[in-house]
Design an enzyme around this catalytic site. Structure first.
Site, PDB file in Angstrom:
ATOM      1  N   SER A 261      39.368  -2.612  56.726  1.00 52.02           N
ATOM      2  CA  SER A 261      39.404  -1.620  55.242  1.00 52.02           C
ATOM      3  C   SER A 261      38.932  -0.307  55.395  1.00 52.02           C
ATOM      4  CB  SER A 261      38.500  -2.514  54.367  1.00 52.02           C
ATOM      5  OG  SER A 261      37.091  -1.756  54.704  1.00 52.02           O
ATOM      6  N   LYS A 262      39.262   0.684  54.527  1.00 49.07           N
ATOM      7  CA  LYS A 262      39.369   1.961  54.402  1.00 49.07           C
ATOM      8  C   LYS A 262      37.901   2.376  54.616  1.00 49.07           C
ATOM      9  CE  LYS A 262      41.665   5.922  52.587  1.00 49.07           C
ATOM     10  NZ  LYS A 262      42.295   6.272  53.897  1.00 49.07           N
ATOM     11  N   ARG A 263      37.007   1.468  54.219  1.00 49.46           N
ATOM     12  CA  ARG A 263      35.501   2.071  54.139  1.00 49.46           C
ATOM     13  C   ARG A 263      34.914   2.008  55.776  1.00 49.46           C
ATOM     14  NH1 ARG A 263      33.590  -2.606  51.897  1.00 49.46           N
ATOM     15  NH2 ARG A 263      35.875  -2.793  50.830  1.00 49.46           N
ATOM     16  N   GLN A 264      35.727   1.238  56.601  1.00 53.14           N
ATOM     17  CA  GLN A 264      35.333   1.313  58.016  1.00 53.14           C
ATOM     18  C   GLN A 264      35.927   2.397  58.719  1.00 53.14           C
ATOM     19  OE1 GLN A 264      37.170  -2.412  58.442  1.00 53.14           O
ATOM     20  NE2 GLN A 264      35.230  -3.419  57.971  1.00 53.14           N
ATOM     21  N   GLY A 265      36.663   3.446  57.912  1.00 49.50           N
ATOM     22  CA  GLY A 265      36.949   4.604  58.945  1.00 49.50           C
ATOM     23  C   GLY A 265      38.635   4.473  58.881  1.00 49.50           C
TER      24      GLY A 265
END
Ligand code: GLU
Length: 491
Positions: A261-265
């Site tokens: 997911s985008k949260r992880q980079g």
């Protein structure tokens, strides 16, 4: 004769292309190319709440950058979005009348119904079901409103949606190429909304209508759509259409086996492009996330992927996206790239980092080629080049270990070497590659210092580190003037 293969990539324009989506596009592309089929780009923009300005352009640019070509659908020409092909429009928001026609047909045939339940009621039943531990599902309140009465309410301007009327307690079975036969009972499926109150179809209605009308033979998409497939299958049957083949691809996961997911980079194609990954490497690596070739081969050209790809070797379980592996694949491609391409890319990065000027790059092609050839094995990404090349163009502070090394017992050696190098270099106009190759031998002869005692101090004095590329390359890349300057403080 078998029908011509037609596949599609049908993203929603949300503003960026997730690499999981890129892999879906890639597998569609590989299959279409392998089968001599058509590959279509369709834009699924029926969810107006998710609409993002410029997203279609962004999406097409990302596919273009990745080298994933399609033959039909939505393109950009002269900066404008255009559509090409015999089955258009290919943007769903331009097909509302078409969906409406089939929604009406389903209503007339009793396979769909008007639903007037408002949000409060729907929220309440969802909550009630949740409390009882049941799956959130519509309770069928409007299923049995006589059609005449429903039509009157619609005519009176009452807000409504149209829902699928699934038969009670009925098994829906379909075949998935990756997962085999799948059966789901209608008791576990919602009476899906087909037409929303804003007059737009839901994804489920639009996808079935379009896939049928566009002659799609294989639906190749992420496994997150698997739970929706029975509804689609029911719709095909309700509309009297032949079902396509289904191929659901395993989700792209991170190392913790969670959805990437985008949260992880970095997860979007653009992130990887900006970081300097080569499209060929990204494709090659992504192809291997969820598919494995028959042998252990890891590096493929696109043509090789096309030749070897098959859905039979797509795995059922999620594919792990391993960035280190991607870096390794990128490094392989980088090393083997055409020298002209490499030079262009390297120049661009060094100019961006302020290490060289455009003029310098233009006027020193051979020098640039030696520089790349010297440093390419030490990087996985072209964007890492400036960091590695910095010592050539700028004076750097000595790392502690290098300083200690030069100031300790090597101080005397360093001094002797610095003087000898200066003397030796004074006899030539410039350091050519050939001259550089014999240079250290001459210094050895001159000073009697050899091996580690020779190489390490020289390296440290002129390149600020005891590690690094071959000595002759360092000498050539630095040139006389810089070497003189760097040796000054050791004499
Ligand atoms: N619009 C869907 C998406 O965004 C397409 C799913 C499908 O391929 O059916 O992924």
């Amino acid at each position: 004769m078998d029908k011509k293969v037609r596949v599609r990539f049908a993203p929603s324009p949300t503003g960026f292309v997730h690499i999981g989506s890129l892999r879906t596009a890639l597998y569609n592309y590989l299959f279409a190319e392998k089968m001599g089929g058509d590959f279509i780009l369709r834009i699924e923009d029926t969810d107006r709440t998710r609409y993002v300005e410029g997203a279609i352009e962004n999406l097409i640019n990302s596919l273009h950058w990745a080298g994933i070509h399609y033959s039909e659908g939505v393109f950009i020409e002269d900066g404008k979005v255009v559509q090409k092909g015999d089955y258009g429009p290919y943007i769903q928001s331009e097909r509302l009348d078409i969906y409406r026609k089939y929604v009406d047909q389903l209503i007339e045939e009793g396979k769909a119904y008007y639903c007037f339940c408002d949000k409060e009621r729907l929220d309440r039943i969802r909550e009630e079901r949740q409390i009882k531990g049941l799956i959130p599902k519509y309770d069928g309140f409007c299923r049995n409103i006589p059609l005449d009465e429903a039509k009157k309410r619609v005519a009176n301007g009452e807000p409504y949606v149209v829902r699928l009327k699934l038969p009670k307690d009925t098994d829906i079975t379909f075949h998935d190429v990756v997962r085999g036969d799948i059966t789901i009972n209608t008791e576990d499926i919602d009476d899906q909304v087909l037409l929303k109150s804003d007059g737009f179809p839901t994804y489920h209605m639009a996808v079935v209508v379009d896939d049928h009308l566009m002659g799609i033979t294989h639906i190749v998409r992420g496994e997150e759509w698997l739970p929706s497939t029975p509804k689609h299958v029911f719709l095909y049957e309700a509309l009297g259409w032949e079902k396509p083949e289904y191929v659901h691809l395993p989700t792209v996961l991170n190392k913790d086996r969670k959805k990437l997911s985008k949260r992880q980079g970095d997860v979007s194609v653009e992130d990887f492009k900006d970081k300097g990954y080569l499209p060929e490497a990204l494709n090659n690596y992504l192809a291997l996330v969820g598919w494995s070739p028959e042998d252990n081969k890891e590096i493929f050209t696109m043509d090789e992927l096309i030749k070897e790809f098959s859905f039979e070797r797509v795995s059922k379980t999620g594919g792990i996206f391993d960035k280190d592996k991607l870096d390794w694949v990128n490094a392989q491609f980088l090393r083997n790239q055409d020298i002209n391409v490499l030079r262009e890319e390297a120049s661009e990065e060094l100019i961006k980092a302020g290490l060289i000027t455009e003029d310098f790059a233009k006027n020193n092609k051979e020098y640039m080629e030696v520089l790349i050839d010297t440093l390419k094995d030490s990087i996985s990404l072209m964007t890492e080049l400036p960091e590695k090349a910095k010592f050539i163009f700028e004076e750097l502070p000595l790392a502690d270990e290098t300083k200690e090394f030069l100031e300790g017992e090597n101080a005397e050696n360093a001094k002797v070497l610095a003087n000898a190098i200066e003397e030796e270099l004074s006899s030539v106009d410039e350091i050519t590659l050939d001259y550089a190759k014999t240079f250290m031998k001459s210094i050895q002869k001159k000073t009697g210092i050899k091996g580690k005692n020779l190489y390490m101090p020289v390296r440290a004095m002129i390149s600020f580190s005891v590690h690094g590329p071959e000595m002759d390359r360092i000498l050539y890349l630095l040139g006389k003037e810089k070497i003189f300057k760097r040796l000054d403080k050791f004499k």
